[in-house]
Design a protein around this motif. Sequence first.
Motif, PDB file in Angstrom:
ATOM      1  N   PHE A 157     -32.451  -2.630  -6.664  1.00 25.53           N
ATOM      2  CA  PHE A 157     -31.459  -1.894  -5.681  1.00 25.53           C
ATOM      3  C   PHE A 157     -30.206  -2.108  -5.316  1.00 25.53           C
ATOM      4  N   THR A 158     -30.379  -3.426  -4.775  1.00 27.00           N
ATOM      5  CA  THR A 158     -28.931  -4.283  -4.221  1.00 27.00           C
ATOM      6  C   THR A 158     -27.872  -4.436  -5.370  1.00 27.00           C
ATOM      7  N   VAL A 159     -28.447  -4.745  -6.583  1.00 28.53           N
ATOM      8  CA  VAL A 159     -27.617  -4.763  -7.781  1.00 28.53           C
ATOM      9  C   VAL A 159     -27.018  -3.458  -7.888  1.00 28.53           C
ATOM     10  N   ARG A 160     -27.593  -2.459  -7.972  1.00 35.94           N
ATOM     11  CA  ARG A 160     -26.933  -1.235  -8.285  1.00 35.94           C
ATOM     12  C   ARG A 160     -25.794  -0.998  -7.159  1.00 35.94           C
ATOM     13  N   VAL A 161     -26.064  -1.341  -5.811  1.00 34.32           N
ATOM     14  CA  VAL A 161     -25.011  -1.042  -4.893  1.00 34.32           C
ATOM     15  C   VAL A 161     -23.983  -1.864  -5.173  1.00 34.32           C
ATOM     16  N   GLU A 162     -24.255  -3.125  -5.326  1.00 28.89           N
ATOM     17  CA  GLU A 162     -23.056  -4.157  -5.991  1.00 28.89           C
ATOM     18  C   GLU A 162     -22.096  -3.612  -7.122  1.00 28.89           C
ATOM     19  N   ASP A 163     -22.884  -3.150  -8.110  1.00 27.09           N
ATOM     20  CA  ASP A 163     -22.307  -2.489  -9.179  1.00 27.09           C
ATOM     21  C   ASP A 163     -21.305  -1.349  -8.882  1.00 27.09           C
ATOM     22  N   ALA A 164     -21.791  -0.403  -7.728  1.00 26.32           N
ATOM     23  CA  ALA A 164     -21.043   0.552  -7.410  1.00 26.32           C
ATOM     24  C   ALA A 164     -19.618   0.296  -6.420  1.00 26.32           C
ATOM     25  N   LEU A 165     -20.199  -0.820  -5.635  1.00 23.76           N
ATOM     26  CA  LEU A 165     -19.020  -1.449  -4.926  1.00 23.76           C
ATOM     27  C   LEU A 165     -17.949  -1.972  -5.690  1.00 23.76           C
ATOM     28  N   ARG A 166     -18.217  -2.914  -6.946  1.00 21.72           N
ATOM     29  CA  ARG A 166     -17.206  -2.943  -7.660  1.00 21.72           C
ATOM     30  C   ARG A 166     -16.535  -1.930  -8.641  1.00 21.72           C
ATOM     31  N   SER A 167     -17.162  -0.959  -8.982  1.00 22.35           N
ATOM     32  CA  SER A 167     -16.767   0.196  -9.614  1.00 22.35           C
ATOM     33  C   SER A 167     -15.579   0.994  -8.731  1.00 22.35           C
ATOM     34  N   HIS A 168     -16.057   0.805  -7.127  1.00 19.11           N
ATOM     35  CA  HIS A 168     -15.038   1.437  -6.270  1.00 19.11           C
ATOM     36  C   HIS A 168     -13.713   0.631  -5.517  1.00 19.11           C
ATOM     37  N   GLY A 169     -13.904  -0.462  -6.418  1.00 23.08           N
ATOM     38  CA  GLY A 169     -12.618  -1.612  -6.047  1.00 23.08           C
ATOM     39  C   GLY A 169     -12.910  -2.533  -4.856  1.00 23.08           C
ATOM     40  N   GLY A 170     -14.296  -2.541  -4.585  1.00 24.91           N
ATOM     41  CA  GLY A 170     -14.536  -3.638  -3.642  1.00 24.91           C
ATOM     42  C   GLY A 170     -14.972  -4.961  -4.098  1.00 24.91           C
ATOM     43  N   ASP A 171     -15.187  -5.762  -3.487  1.00 28.32           N
ATOM     44  CA  ASP A 171     -15.689  -6.970  -3.937  1.00 28.32           C
ATOM     45  C   ASP A 171     -16.986  -7.403  -3.293  1.00 28.32           C
ATOM     46  N   VAL A 172     -17.954  -8.120  -4.015  1.00 30.49           N
ATOM     47  CA  VAL A 172     -18.827  -8.525  -3.579  1.00 30.49           C
ATOM     48  C   VAL A 172     -18.909 -10.149  -2.868  1.00 30.49           C
ATOM     49  N   ARG A 173     -19.100 -10.237  -1.789  1.00 29.98           N
ATOM     50  CA  ARG A 173     -18.999 -11.655  -1.286  1.00 29.98           C
ATOM     51  C   ARG A 173     -20.342 -11.900  -0.560  1.00 29.98           C
ATOM     52  N   GLU A 174     -20.570 -13.115  -0.685  1.00 31.04           N
ATOM     53  CA  GLU A 174     -21.987 -13.610  -0.058  1.00 31.04           C
ATOM     54  C   GLU A 174     -21.636 -13.742   1.423  1.00 31.04           C
ATOM     55  N   GLU A 175     -22.629 -13.139   2.201  1.00 29.99           N
ATOM     56  CA  GLU A 175     -22.664 -13.336   3.752  1.00 29.99           C
ATOM     57  C   GLU A 175     -23.756 -13.379   4.486  1.00 29.99           C
ATOM     58  N   ASP A 176     -23.764 -14.086   5.604  1.00 24.68           N
ATOM     59  CA  ASP A 176     -25.005 -14.363   6.348  1.00 24.68           C
ATOM     60  C   ASP A 176     -25.244 -13.168   7.168  1.00 24.68           C
ATOM     61  N   PRO A 177     -26.426 -12.309   6.705  1.00 30.26           N
ATOM     62  CA  PRO A 177     -26.456 -10.782   7.395  1.00 30.26           C
ATOM     63  C   PRO A 177     -26.898 -10.998   8.802  1.00 30.26           C
ATOM     64  N   SER A 178     -27.222 -12.052   9.267  1.00 31.48           N
ATOM     65  CA  SER A 178     -27.743 -12.247  10.698  1.00 31.48           C
ATOM     66  C   SER A 178     -26.709 -11.755  11.618  1.00 31.48           C
ATOM     67  N   TRP A 179     -25.412 -11.513  11.107  1.00 31.99           N
ATOM     68  CA  TRP A 179     -24.402 -11.056  12.236  1.00 31.99           C
ATOM     69  C   TRP A 179     -24.900  -9.639  12.751  1.00 31.99           C
ATOM     70  N   LEU A 180     -25.812  -8.858  11.972  1.00 31.34           N
ATOM     71  CA  LEU A 180     -26.077  -7.593  12.397  1.00 31.34           C
ATOM     72  C   LEU A 180     -26.924  -7.701  13.909  1.00 31.34           C
ATOM     73  N   TRP A 181     -27.388  -8.971  14.057  1.00 28.35           N
ATOM     74  CA  TRP A 181     -28.382  -9.085  15.259  1.00 28.35           C
ATOM     75  C   TRP A 181     -27.719 -10.193  16.354  1.00 28.35           C
ATOM     76  N   ARG A 182     -26.746 -10.453  15.877  1.00 29.58           N
ATOM     77  CA  ARG A 182     -25.884 -11.562  17.031  1.00 29.58           C
ATOM     78  C   ARG A 182     -24.903 -10.995  17.843  1.00 29.58           C
ATOM     79  N   GLY A 183     -24.851 -11.543  19.059  1.00 31.65           N
ATOM     80  CA  GLY A 183     -23.644 -10.998  19.951  1.00 31.65           C
ATOM     81  C   GLY A 183     -24.266 -10.543  21.396  1.00 31.65           C
ATOM     82  N   GLU A 184     -23.494 -10.154  22.196  1.00 35.04           N
ATOM     83  CA  GLU A 184     -23.813  -9.722  23.480  1.00 35.04           C
ATOM     84  C   GLU A 184     -25.134  -8.913  23.468  1.00 35.04           C
ATOM     85  N   THR A 185     -26.027  -9.021  24.282  1.00 39.79           N
ATOM     86  CA  THR A 185     -27.439  -8.256  24.042  1.00 39.79           C
ATOM     87  C   THR A 185     -27.125  -6.771  24.105  1.00 39.79           C
TER      88      THR A 185
END
Length: 438
Positions: A84-112
């Motif tokens: 499913f993630t590959v399908r999303v990455e394909d859609a991202l490219r086809s809409h002019g976006g770039d697929v960059r590696e990122e650490d997803p833990s930013w979702l849970w980081r920061g002030e409580t």
Amino acid sequence: SMSDMFCFQCQQTAGGSGCIRTGVCGKQPTTAHLQDILVCRLIRLAEVCEQKSEHPREVTQLLADGLFTTLTNVNFDDGAIRAFTVRVEDALRSHGGDVREEDPSWLWRGETDLVSLRSTLLFGLKGMAAYAHHAMRLGCEDETVSAWFCKGLSALAQEHSVAEWLALITEFGEVNFKCMALLDRANTSAFGDPVPTPVSLGRRKGKAILVSGHDLLDLLALLEQTEGTGINVYTHGEMLPAHGYPRLKAFGHLAGHYGTAWQNQQKELPDFPGAVLFTTNCIQNPRGYGDKVFTSGNVGWPGCTHCTGRDFAPVIARALELPGFAEDKLGKDILTGFGRRTMLNAAPKVLEAVAQGKLRHIFLVGGCDGARPGRNYYTEFVRNTPSDTVVLTLACGKYRFNDLDLGEIGGLPRLMDMGQCNDAYSAIQVAVALARAF
């Protein structure tokens, strides 16, 4: 890293502090990590479309289905999540976006507080995704809802003050309510308005299939495909309300309901002598009985056969191999199907009962007794409601008490089941109508 996780999106969390080694639901760290990566890719796709103010249908569908895939007890199959993630990455490219590696833990980081607010919006969007997914499958969409998936997901990657987060979450609540109205319209136009229906907890002699989850369209397809085969179809969990819909209850081989709440499936499903189909969610590890479990829609469990295109031939073939029930067994009937139309049609009776002093109060139990033994608040509450009150209920919370006989008031049963958790919209409309009437 892939070997640890942080998940706190459901009420099952380990000791109330979040799951960090393995999920209480059975989710493994690798799966949690892949789901977090998928969420980040969905955010990037949403950002690209939001910048262009474009909300193409196929993107809305990807965003909704992707978010739904990451909800609790939906998909535990790493291969399916990667695909499913590959399908999303394909859609991202086809809409002019770039697929960059990122650490997803930013979702849970920061002030409580900020993490909590961000998470509230993310988990809310996941919930709306489930409703939108079902509505889209039934051909119902809403421009505001579709556009908000891009707006809401984009907002997750931005910095906001507490006040700004609260404003976003409040706006989201209004859109989510629109989405619930959309699903209500989708279900009733496809299957008719629910009507009060007794549902047997007994068994019929013969081959059997059990259907769980929420997807009424999958259930309809299965009922059509099993017609004339001699197989009886039983509902499980949140599928109970299906019995109230005229289009579904017309099938004579929709035989009854089996089992109690979703969290008891590992105790109850091993004894079911037929095939089991999980649609959309609520699957737990099918320990020792996985060879009779099938999945469809967004559900996935490693090793279980996944049905696509509403073709349930593999489920039917397995049901015919398995023994089925050896004999008829009577069970008590429970009532479901108190949909909005029925409730509003009953309004004169309700008003009369109030005027005569027979009905003092209407309670709505929209919550859930927890899976842990001892969490019986709602069951005790319902048991203790005075005899001149009525209890409306919905969602999976009712499986602890929907077999209680509370009697009647003025020809109305005191316990009325309004349906699934996504039927909360119906309950709100009934409350609004009664408020106006009084």
